[in-house]
Design an enzyme around this catalytic site. Structure first.
Site, short mmCIF file in Angstrom:
data_model
loop_
_atom_site.label_atom_id
_atom_site.label_comp_id
_atom_site.label_asym_id
_atom_site.label_seq_id
_atom_site.Cartn_x
_atom_site.Cartn_y
_atom_site.Cartn_z
CB CYS A 1 -4.93 23.03 22.34
SG CYS A 1 -4.52 22.50 20.85
CB CYS B 1 -0.89 -0.07 1.21
SG CYS B 1 -1.92 -1.32 1.40
CB CYS C 1 2.97 4.83 20.45
SG CYS C 1 1.72 5.35 19.11
CG ASP C 2 0.77 1.02 15.30
OD1 ASP C 2 1.66 0.00 14.97
OD2 ASP C 2 -0.08 1.48 14.38
CB SER D 1 -7.41 -2.58 5.78
OG SER D 1 -6.76 -2.68 7.18
NE ARG E 1 -6.19 -1.54 1.75
CZ ARG E 1 -5.16 -1.72 2.70
NH1 ARG E 1 -4.59 -0.64 3.42
NH2 ARG E 1 -4.77 -2.60 3.21
#
Length: 402
Positions: A345, A25, A305-306, A128, A140
Protein backbone atom coordinates in the site's frame (compact mmCIF):
# COMPACT_ATOMS: atom_id res chain seq x y z
CA UNK A 1 -16.96 16.42 31.02
CA UNK A 2 -13.76 17.51 29.23
CA UNK A 3 -13.94 20.43 26.80
CA UNK A 4 -15.48 19.37 23.48
CA UNK A 5 -14.77 21.17 20.24
CA UNK A 6 -17.89 23.00 19.03
CA UNK A 7 -17.96 20.95 15.81
CA UNK A 8 -16.97 17.58 17.31
CA UNK A 9 -19.02 14.83 15.68
CA UNK A 10 -19.41 11.10 16.24
CA UNK A 11 -21.27 8.49 14.20
CA UNK A 12 -22.82 6.17 16.76
CA UNK A 13 -25.01 3.39 15.40
CA UNK A 14 -27.56 1.82 17.70
CA UNK A 15 -29.22 -1.60 17.46
CA UNK A 16 -32.39 -1.08 19.55
CA UNK A 17 -33.64 -4.59 18.84
CA UNK A 18 -30.23 -6.20 18.44
CA UNK A 19 -29.90 -8.58 15.51
CA UNK A 20 -33.60 -9.46 15.47
CA UNK A 21 -34.98 -9.38 11.93
CA UNK A 22 -38.05 -10.57 10.04
CA UNK A 23 -35.84 -11.64 7.11
CA UNK A 24 -33.12 -14.26 6.71
CA UNK A 25 -30.84 -12.79 4.08
CA UNK A 26 -28.24 -15.40 3.22
CA UNK A 27 -25.29 -12.99 3.45
CA UNK A 28 -26.34 -11.30 6.72
CA UNK A 29 -23.25 -10.66 8.86
CA UNK A 30 -25.13 -9.57 11.98
CA UNK A 31 -27.74 -12.23 12.71
CA UNK A 32 -26.37 -14.42 15.48
CA UNK A 33 -23.88 -11.81 16.73
CA UNK A 34 -24.14 -9.10 19.34
CA UNK A 35 -27.58 -8.51 20.83
CA UNK A 36 -26.06 -8.16 24.29
CA UNK A 37 -27.10 -10.51 27.09
CA UNK A 38 -29.40 -13.25 25.70
CA UNK A 39 -31.49 -12.87 28.85
CA UNK A 40 -32.08 -9.17 28.15
CA UNK A 41 -35.49 -7.97 26.88
CA UNK A 42 -36.10 -8.18 23.14
CA UNK A 43 -36.33 -4.40 22.89
CA UNK A 44 -34.03 -1.74 24.32
CA UNK A 45 -35.39 -0.65 27.70
CA UNK A 46 -36.61 2.87 28.41
CA UNK A 47 -33.68 3.40 30.78
CA UNK A 48 -31.06 2.42 28.18
CA UNK A 49 -32.82 4.46 25.50
CA UNK A 50 -32.80 7.57 27.66
CA UNK A 51 -29.16 7.13 28.66
CA UNK A 52 -28.20 6.57 25.02
CA UNK A 53 -29.91 9.73 23.78
CA UNK A 54 -28.65 11.83 26.68
CA UNK A 55 -25.03 10.73 26.20
CA UNK A 56 -24.97 10.95 22.41
CA UNK A 57 -26.16 14.55 22.60
CA UNK A 58 -23.64 15.33 25.35
CA UNK A 59 -20.56 14.14 23.43
CA UNK A 60 -21.26 16.29 20.37
CA UNK A 61 -20.03 19.83 19.95
CA UNK A 62 -22.61 22.58 20.35
CA UNK A 63 -22.56 23.40 16.62
CA UNK A 64 -22.46 19.82 15.33
CA UNK A 65 -25.40 18.06 13.75
CA UNK A 66 -26.26 15.09 15.97
CA UNK A 67 -27.16 11.96 14.05
CA UNK A 68 -29.09 9.12 15.65
CA UNK A 69 -28.47 6.15 13.34
CA UNK A 70 -31.00 3.37 13.97
CA UNK A 71 -29.89 -0.02 12.64
CA UNK A 72 -30.55 -3.71 13.15
CA UNK A 73 -31.51 -6.38 12.50
CA UNK A 74 -34.69 -4.65 11.42
CA UNK A 75 -35.30 -1.54 13.55
CA UNK A 76 -38.96 -1.12 12.50
CA UNK A 77 -39.66 -4.24 14.59
CA UNK A 78 -39.34 -1.86 17.57
CA UNK A 79 -42.66 -0.26 16.66
CA UNK A 80 -43.63 3.39 16.23
CA UNK A 81 -44.19 4.06 19.99
CA UNK A 82 -40.51 3.29 20.64
CA UNK A 83 -39.33 5.88 18.11
CA UNK A 84 -41.96 8.37 19.25
CA UNK A 85 -40.46 8.08 22.74
CA UNK A 86 -36.96 8.50 21.26
CA UNK A 87 -37.89 11.75 19.51
CA UNK A 88 -39.48 13.07 22.72
CA UNK A 89 -36.23 12.38 24.58
CA UNK A 90 -34.24 14.09 21.83
CA UNK A 91 -36.35 17.20 22.29
CA UNK A 92 -35.92 16.97 26.06
CA UNK A 93 -32.11 16.71 26.05
CA UNK A 94 -31.34 18.42 22.74
CA UNK A 95 -33.49 21.53 22.78
CA UNK A 96 -32.09 23.97 20.23
CA UNK A 97 -29.64 21.42 18.79
CA UNK A 98 -29.55 20.18 15.18
CA UNK A 99 -30.73 16.58 15.28
CA UNK A 100 -31.06 14.08 12.43
CA UNK A 101 -32.57 10.61 12.65
CA UNK A 102 -31.53 8.02 10.07
CA UNK A 103 -32.91 4.49 9.90
CA UNK A 104 -31.82 1.52 7.80
CA UNK A 105 -34.65 -0.85 6.86
CA UNK A 106 -35.42 -3.73 4.55
CA UNK A 107 -38.70 -1.94 3.82
CA UNK A 108 -40.97 -4.96 4.16
CA UNK A 109 -42.77 -3.79 7.32
CA UNK A 110 -43.43 -0.24 6.19
CA UNK A 111 -47.01 1.04 5.97
CA UNK A 112 -48.74 4.42 5.73
CA UNK A 113 -48.48 4.98 9.48
CA UNK A 114 -44.72 4.37 9.50
CA UNK A 115 -44.09 6.61 6.52
CA UNK A 116 -46.28 9.38 7.91
CA UNK A 117 -44.25 9.20 11.15
CA UNK A 118 -40.97 9.37 9.20
CA UNK A 119 -42.18 12.37 7.22
CA UNK A 120 -43.49 14.28 10.23
CA UNK A 121 -40.28 13.67 12.21
CA UNK A 122 -37.90 14.28 9.29
CA UNK A 123 -36.30 10.82 9.35
CA UNK A 124 -33.88 10.00 6.56
CA UNK A 125 -34.33 6.38 5.50
CA UNK A 126 -31.91 3.89 3.97
CA UNK A 127 -33.66 1.05 2.17
CA UNK A 128 -31.84 -2.19 1.37
CA UNK A 129 -32.42 -3.38 -2.19
CA UNK A 130 -30.07 -5.37 -4.41
CA UNK A 131 -31.42 -4.48 -7.84
CA UNK A 132 -34.23 -5.87 -10.02
CA UNK A 133 -36.41 -8.67 -8.67
CA UNK A 134 -34.45 -11.63 -10.04
CA UNK A 135 -31.21 -10.33 -8.48
CA UNK A 136 -32.68 -9.04 -5.21
CA UNK A 137 -34.46 -12.30 -4.44
CA UNK A 138 -31.38 -14.50 -4.76
CA UNK A 139 -30.09 -13.70 -1.26
CA UNK A 140 -32.74 -11.45 0.31
CA UNK A 141 -35.32 -13.97 1.51
CA UNK A 142 -37.68 -14.21 4.46
CA UNK A 143 -37.79 -16.92 7.14
CA UNK A 144 -39.80 -19.15 4.79
CA UNK A 145 -37.26 -18.88 1.99
CA UNK A 146 -39.46 -16.60 -0.09
CA UNK A 147 -38.08 -13.63 -2.02
CA UNK A 148 -38.79 -10.19 -0.56
CA UNK A 149 -38.61 -7.91 -3.60
CA UNK A 150 -42.35 -7.19 -3.90
CA UNK A 151 -42.63 -6.24 -0.22
CA UNK A 152 -39.49 -4.10 -0.34
CA UNK A 153 -40.75 -2.25 -3.41
CA UNK A 154 -44.10 -1.65 -1.71
CA UNK A 155 -42.22 -0.06 1.21
CA UNK A 156 -40.17 2.07 -1.19
CA UNK A 157 -43.32 3.27 -2.96
CA UNK A 158 -44.86 4.24 0.37
CA UNK A 159 -41.77 6.31 1.20
CA UNK A 160 -42.24 8.10 -2.12
CA UNK A 161 -45.96 8.57 -1.49
CA UNK A 162 -45.29 10.29 1.85
CA UNK A 163 -42.36 12.32 0.50
CA UNK A 164 -39.85 10.70 2.87
CA UNK A 165 -36.20 11.30 2.01
CA UNK A 166 -34.43 7.98 1.38
CA UNK A 167 -31.35 6.42 -0.18
CA UNK A 168 -30.68 2.90 -1.39
CA UNK A 169 -28.12 0.49 0.02
CA UNK A 170 -27.15 -2.28 -2.37
CA UNK A 171 -24.83 -5.14 -1.54
CA UNK A 172 -22.43 -6.14 -4.32
CA UNK A 173 -22.39 -9.90 -4.14
CA UNK A 174 -21.64 -12.98 -6.19
CA UNK A 175 -24.99 -12.74 -7.98
CA UNK A 176 -25.35 -9.09 -9.00
CA UNK A 177 -21.68 -8.08 -9.45
CA UNK A 178 -21.78 -8.77 -13.20
CA UNK A 179 -24.93 -6.69 -13.70
CA UNK A 180 -23.72 -3.20 -12.75
CA UNK A 181 -25.44 -1.27 -15.55
CA UNK A 182 -28.73 -3.06 -14.98
CA UNK A 183 -28.57 -2.50 -11.22
CA UNK A 184 -27.73 1.20 -11.66
CA UNK A 185 -30.47 1.81 -14.24
CA UNK A 186 -32.96 0.15 -11.93
CA UNK A 187 -31.99 2.12 -8.81
CA UNK A 188 -31.74 5.54 -10.49
CA UNK A 189 -35.49 5.45 -11.15
CA UNK A 190 -36.16 5.79 -7.44
CA UNK A 191 -33.34 7.62 -5.70
CA UNK A 192 -30.66 10.28 -6.03
CA UNK A 193 -28.44 8.67 -3.38
CA UNK A 194 -26.93 5.20 -3.76
CA UNK A 195 -24.58 3.10 -1.66
CA UNK A 196 -22.82 -0.05 -2.87
CA UNK A 197 -21.44 -2.35 -0.16
CA UNK A 198 -19.16 -5.28 -1.11
CA UNK A 199 -20.02 -8.61 0.48
CA UNK A 200 -16.86 -10.35 1.69
CA UNK A 201 -17.24 -12.90 4.47
CA UNK A 202 -14.86 -15.68 5.55
CA UNK A 203 -16.32 -18.91 6.81
CA UNK A 204 -15.76 -20.13 10.39
CA UNK A 205 -13.08 -22.79 10.76
CA UNK A 206 -15.07 -24.36 13.60
CA UNK A 207 -18.76 -24.73 14.27
CA UNK A 208 -19.82 -21.50 15.94
CA UNK A 209 -22.95 -19.42 16.33
CA UNK A 210 -23.48 -17.41 13.16
CA UNK A 211 -22.56 -18.07 9.55
CA UNK A 212 -19.40 -15.96 9.27
CA UNK A 213 -16.03 -15.90 11.02
CA UNK A 214 -14.63 -13.10 13.14
CA UNK A 215 -12.74 -10.77 10.78
CA UNK A 216 -9.04 -10.03 11.24
CA UNK A 217 -8.27 -7.01 13.35
CA UNK A 218 -6.48 -5.50 16.30
CA UNK A 219 -7.71 -7.85 19.02
CA UNK A 220 -9.09 -10.84 17.15
CA UNK A 221 -7.56 -13.96 15.69
CA UNK A 222 -6.64 -13.87 12.03
CA UNK A 223 -8.70 -16.09 9.72
CA UNK A 224 -6.45 -15.19 6.80
CA UNK A 225 -4.83 -16.86 3.82
CA UNK A 226 -1.58 -16.90 1.89
CA UNK A 227 -1.29 -14.34 -0.94
CA UNK A 228 -0.57 -17.11 -3.40
CA UNK A 229 -3.37 -19.47 -2.41
CA UNK A 230 -6.92 -19.37 -3.71
CA UNK A 231 -9.37 -18.03 -1.14
CA UNK A 232 -12.44 -19.33 -2.91
CA UNK A 233 -12.83 -22.30 -0.54
CA UNK A 234 -12.37 -20.10 2.54
CA UNK A 235 -14.96 -17.47 1.65
CA UNK A 236 -18.73 -17.69 1.81
CA UNK A 237 -20.11 -18.46 -1.67
CA UNK A 238 -22.10 -15.22 -1.77
CA UNK A 239 -18.91 -13.13 -1.50
CA UNK A 240 -17.92 -10.94 -4.44
CA UNK A 241 -14.51 -11.49 -6.03
CA UNK A 242 -12.02 -8.63 -6.02
CA UNK A 243 -11.94 -8.38 -9.81
CA UNK A 244 -15.73 -8.50 -10.09
CA UNK A 245 -16.08 -5.73 -7.51
CA UNK A 246 -13.57 -3.54 -9.33
CA UNK A 247 -15.33 -4.02 -12.66
CA UNK A 248 -18.69 -3.36 -11.01
CA UNK A 249 -17.50 0.01 -9.64
CA UNK A 250 -15.90 0.98 -12.95
CA UNK A 251 -19.19 0.25 -14.72
CA UNK A 252 -21.13 2.21 -12.10
CA UNK A 253 -18.78 5.16 -12.67
CA UNK A 254 -19.41 4.94 -16.42
CA UNK A 255 -23.18 4.89 -15.91
CA UNK A 256 -23.06 7.81 -13.51
CA UNK A 257 -20.89 9.90 -15.83
CA UNK A 258 -23.07 9.13 -18.83
CA UNK A 259 -26.41 9.85 -17.18
CA UNK A 260 -26.24 11.52 -13.78
CA UNK A 261 -22.99 13.35 -13.14
CA UNK A 262 -23.62 16.21 -10.73
CA UNK A 263 -27.26 15.18 -10.22
CA UNK A 264 -27.14 11.85 -8.42
CA UNK A 265 -24.76 10.80 -5.66
CA UNK A 266 -22.98 7.46 -5.39
CA UNK A 267 -21.23 7.15 -2.04
CA UNK A 268 -18.00 5.50 -3.22
CA UNK A 269 -17.63 8.03 -6.07
CA UNK A 270 -18.22 10.93 -3.68
CA UNK A 271 -15.58 9.45 -1.35
CA UNK A 272 -13.09 9.22 -4.22
CA UNK A 273 -13.77 12.83 -5.21
CA UNK A 274 -13.34 13.88 -1.58
CA UNK A 275 -9.99 12.15 -1.20
CA UNK A 276 -8.77 13.38 -4.58
CA UNK A 277 -9.57 16.99 -3.67
CA UNK A 278 -8.19 16.59 -0.12
CA UNK A 279 -11.58 16.89 1.54
CA UNK A 280 -13.14 14.38 3.97
CA UNK A 281 -14.14 11.21 2.13
CA UNK A 282 -17.18 10.65 4.32
CA UNK A 283 -16.72 6.88 4.06
CA UNK A 284 -14.73 5.15 6.80
CA UNK A 285 -13.57 2.35 4.47
CA UNK A 286 -11.56 4.87 2.44
CA UNK A 287 -10.33 7.18 5.18
CA UNK A 288 -6.92 7.00 6.83
CA UNK A 289 -8.31 6.17 10.27
CA UNK A 290 -11.62 4.85 11.54
CA UNK A 291 -12.85 4.22 15.07
CA UNK A 292 -15.19 7.21 15.28
CA UNK A 293 -18.27 5.04 14.64
CA UNK A 294 -19.15 2.95 17.67
CA UNK A 295 -22.10 0.57 17.89
CA UNK A 296 -24.47 0.37 20.85
CA UNK A 297 -26.41 -2.83 21.36
CA UNK A 298 -29.90 -3.01 22.88
CA UNK A 299 -28.55 -3.66 26.40
CA UNK A 300 -26.24 -0.63 26.26
CA UNK A 301 -23.02 -2.47 25.35
CA UNK A 302 -20.69 -0.39 23.18
CA UNK A 303 -18.59 -2.11 20.51
CA UNK A 304 -15.80 -0.61 18.43
CA UNK A 305 -17.42 -1.07 15.02
CA UNK A 306 -20.50 -2.51 13.35
CA UNK A 307 -18.35 -5.25 11.78
CA UNK A 308 -16.61 -6.12 15.06
CA UNK A 309 -19.48 -6.94 17.39
CA UNK A 310 -17.58 -9.71 19.15
CA UNK A 311 -16.62 -9.98 22.84
CA UNK A 312 -13.01 -9.02 22.06
CA UNK A 313 -14.22 -5.66 20.76
CA UNK A 314 -16.65 -4.74 23.52
CA UNK A 315 -15.60 -1.46 25.16
CA UNK A 316 -18.11 -1.22 27.99
CA UNK A 317 -21.72 -0.32 28.75
CA UNK A 318 -23.30 3.14 28.71
CA UNK A 319 -25.27 2.36 31.87
CA UNK A 320 -22.12 2.36 33.99
CA UNK A 321 -19.44 4.16 31.89
CA UNK A 322 -19.38 7.51 30.10
CA UNK A 323 -19.85 7.21 26.34
CA UNK A 324 -17.32 10.02 25.91
CA UNK A 325 -14.66 8.16 27.88
CA UNK A 326 -15.33 4.89 26.09
CA UNK A 327 -15.13 6.46 22.62
CA UNK A 328 -11.79 8.05 23.54
CA UNK A 329 -10.40 4.53 24.01
CA UNK A 330 -11.29 3.73 20.38
CA UNK A 331 -8.40 5.77 18.98
CA UNK A 332 -6.00 2.82 19.00
CA UNK A 333 -8.53 0.69 17.13
CA UNK A 334 -9.04 3.47 14.56
CA UNK A 335 -5.33 4.12 14.05
CA UNK A 336 -4.66 0.40 13.57
CA UNK A 337 -6.23 0.81 10.12
CA UNK A 338 -3.33 2.87 8.80
CA UNK A 339 -0.61 1.61 11.16
CA UNK A 340 -1.11 -1.92 9.83
CA UNK A 341 -1.08 -1.08 6.12
CA UNK A 342 1.06 -3.58 4.21
CA UNK A 343 4.18 -2.35 2.40
CA UNK A 344 2.43 -2.78 -0.97
CA UNK A 345 0.00 0.00 0.00
CA UNK A 346 2.87 2.37 0.78
CA UNK A 347 4.04 2.14 -2.83
CA UNK A 348 0.60 2.10 -4.46
CA UNK A 349 -0.36 4.94 -6.80
CA UNK A 350 -3.93 5.09 -5.44
CA UNK A 351 -3.21 4.64 -1.73
CA UNK A 352 -4.41 8.21 -1.09
CA UNK A 353 -7.83 7.27 -2.47
CA UNK A 354 -8.11 3.76 -1.04
CA UNK A 355 -6.29 3.80 2.33
CA UNK A 356 -6.27 0.01 2.35
CA UNK A 357 -10.02 -0.51 2.61
CA UNK A 358 -11.72 -1.91 5.70
CA UNK A 359 -9.46 -3.92 8.06
CA UNK A 360 -12.15 -6.61 8.24
CA UNK A 361 -11.27 -7.57 4.66
CA UNK A 362 -7.52 -7.97 5.21
CA UNK A 363 -7.73 -11.69 4.61
CA UNK A 364 -4.56 -12.18 2.55
CA UNK A 365 -1.33 -12.62 4.45
CA UNK A 366 2.34 -13.18 3.82
CA UNK A 367 5.45 -13.40 5.95
CA UNK A 368 7.97 -10.55 5.58
CA UNK A 369 11.19 -9.56 7.35
CA UNK A 370 9.07 -7.40 9.64
CA UNK A 371 6.52 -10.09 10.43
CA UNK A 372 3.15 -10.96 8.92
CA UNK A 373 1.54 -8.46 6.54
CA UNK A 374 -2.16 -8.60 5.75
CA UNK A 375 -3.55 -7.21 2.52
CA UNK A 376 -7.15 -6.45 1.68
CA UNK A 377 -8.92 -9.21 -0.20
CA UNK A 378 -10.48 -6.52 -2.45
CA UNK A 379 -7.12 -4.87 -3.23
CA UNK A 380 -7.18 -5.77 -6.94
CA UNK A 381 -10.69 -4.40 -7.32
CA UNK A 382 -9.98 -1.20 -5.40
CA UNK A 383 -6.89 -0.51 -7.48
CA UNK A 384 -8.79 -1.15 -10.70
CA UNK A 385 -11.54 1.29 -9.72
CA UNK A 386 -9.40 4.08 -8.28
CA UNK A 387 -6.99 4.03 -11.22
CA UNK A 388 -10.00 4.23 -13.56
CA UNK A 389 -11.44 7.06 -11.46
CA UNK A 390 -8.16 9.01 -11.72
CA UNK A 391 -8.20 8.52 -15.47
CA UNK A 392 -11.77 9.84 -15.70
CA UNK A 393 -11.42 12.61 -13.10
CA UNK A 394 -10.62 15.55 -15.46
CA UNK A 395 -13.99 15.05 -17.15
CA UNK A 396 -15.74 14.79 -13.77
CA UNK A 397 -14.15 18.04 -12.59
CA UNK A 398 -15.16 19.91 -15.75
CA UNK A 399 -18.71 18.56 -15.58
CA UNK A 400 -19.52 19.42 -11.97
CA UNK A 401 -17.16 22.41 -11.50
CA UNK A 402 -15.74 21.31 -8.17
Amino acid sequence: MPHIDNHRHYAIEVKPIGAACNLRCEYCYYLGKGSGNPAAPALMSDAVLERYIQQVIAIHGQLAEIEFAWHGGEPTMCGIPFFDKATQLQRKYGAGRRILNTLQTNGTLLNDEWCSFFHDNHFRIGISIDGPEYLHNIYRKDAHGEGTFTRTMHGLELLQKHDVEFNTLTTVNAANATHAAEVYDFLRQFTDFMQFLPVVESLPTTKVKGNVAMPPGLYSGQPSFNYHQSTVNSLAPFSVSAEAYGRFLCNILDQWMAQDIGRKFVQVIEAAIGNHTRRPAGLCVHEAVCGHCGVIEKNGDLFRCDRYVFPEYRIGNIMDTSLHDMMQTNRHFGEYKIDSLPSACLHCDVADLCFGGCPKDRLLERLTFNGVERRNYLCQGYRMFFQYFRQKYPKIERSIKL
